[in-house]
Design a protein around this motif. Structure first.
Motif, short mmCIF file in Angstrom:
data_model
loop_
_atom_site.label_atom_id
_atom_site.label_comp_id
_atom_site.label_asym_id
_atom_site.label_seq_id
_atom_site.Cartn_x
_atom_site.Cartn_y
_atom_site.Cartn_z
N GLN A 85 1.76 8.38 -6.05
CA GLN A 85 1.39 7.77 -4.77
C GLN A 85 2.16 6.49 -4.63
O GLN A 85 2.16 5.64 -5.53
CB GLN A 85 -0.10 7.47 -4.71
N ARG A 86 2.82 6.34 -3.50
CA ARG A 86 3.57 5.13 -3.22
C ARG A 86 2.59 3.97 -3.08
O ARG A 86 1.54 4.11 -2.44
CB ARG A 86 4.36 5.33 -1.93
N PRO A 87 2.92 2.81 -3.67
CA PRO A 87 2.01 1.66 -3.54
C PRO A 87 1.86 1.23 -2.08
O PRO A 87 2.77 1.42 -1.28
CB PRO A 87 2.71 0.55 -4.35
N THR A 88 0.71 0.67 -1.76
CA THR A 88 0.47 0.18 -0.41
C THR A 88 1.34 -1.05 -0.18
O THR A 88 1.75 -1.72 -1.14
CB THR A 88 -1.01 -0.19 -0.22
N PRO A 89 1.63 -1.42 1.07
CA PRO A 89 2.47 -2.59 1.33
C PRO A 89 1.93 -3.87 0.69
O PRO A 89 2.69 -4.69 0.20
CB PRO A 89 2.46 -2.69 2.85
N ALA A 90 0.62 -4.05 0.65
CA ALA A 90 0.04 -5.25 0.03
C ALA A 90 0.32 -5.26 -1.47
O ALA A 90 0.64 -6.29 -2.05
CB ALA A 90 -1.46 -5.32 0.29
N ALA A 91 0.24 -4.11 -2.11
CA ALA A 91 0.51 -4.02 -3.54
C ALA A 91 1.99 -4.25 -3.82
O ALA A 91 2.36 -4.86 -4.82
CB ALA A 91 0.09 -2.65 -4.09
N GLU A 92 2.87 -3.78 -2.91
CA GLU A 92 4.30 -3.99 -3.09
C GLU A 92 4.64 -5.48 -3.04
O GLU A 92 5.44 -5.98 -3.79
CB GLU A 92 5.09 -3.25 -2.02
#
Length: 129
Positions: free
Chosen positions: A115-122
């Motif tokens: 699962q691609r990380p969410t923008p906040a996690a990035e």
């Protein structure tokens, strides 16, 4: 089985909804409960108290559309449950297809997938680097 394009997101309104609501009332729920734009092209699901009816509101290129399904007795839709009592949850298009096909999501297991990380996690990861 419904085939949906990959960028389409599916959002479920978890509390029971009065399905006599039409386009305007459901659009109001989308903006208040989901915090989303009804014209985004995503699918917004609403289920009644008995869980034998489901409405899907979506933007169809040039206007809003509603897809409505009623199950005959004793059929019900088995919607996902969450640990928190969230007003809305995001589902995968696969989960939507399984629900509409009558598959119990509790007994069906999905293997682990990337699962691609969410923008906040990035952002937090890039701040650490």
């Amino acid at each position: 089985m419904i085939s949906l394009p990959s960028p389409v997101r599916v959002f479920l309104h978890t509390p029971p909804t009065d399905l006599r609501k039409g386009f305007d009332a459901l659009c109001g729920l989308v903006t208040t409960a989901f915090g989303r734009d009804p014209t985004s092209g995503h699918l917004f699901l609403f289920v009644n108290r008995r869980r034998d009816r489901i409405k899907i509101l979506y933007w169809d290129r040039d206007g809003l559309a509603i897809w409505y399904k009623r199950l005959e007795t004793p059929g019900t839709f088995q919607i996902p449950t969450t640990a928190t009592e969230a007003i809305s949850i995001e589902m995968t298009p696969t989960q939507l297809s399984l629900i509409l096909s009558g598959i119990d999501l509790r007994s069906a297991r999905q293997r682990k997938r990337y699962q691609r990380p969410t923008p906040a996690a990035e952002k937090s990861i890039s701040a650490l680097l």
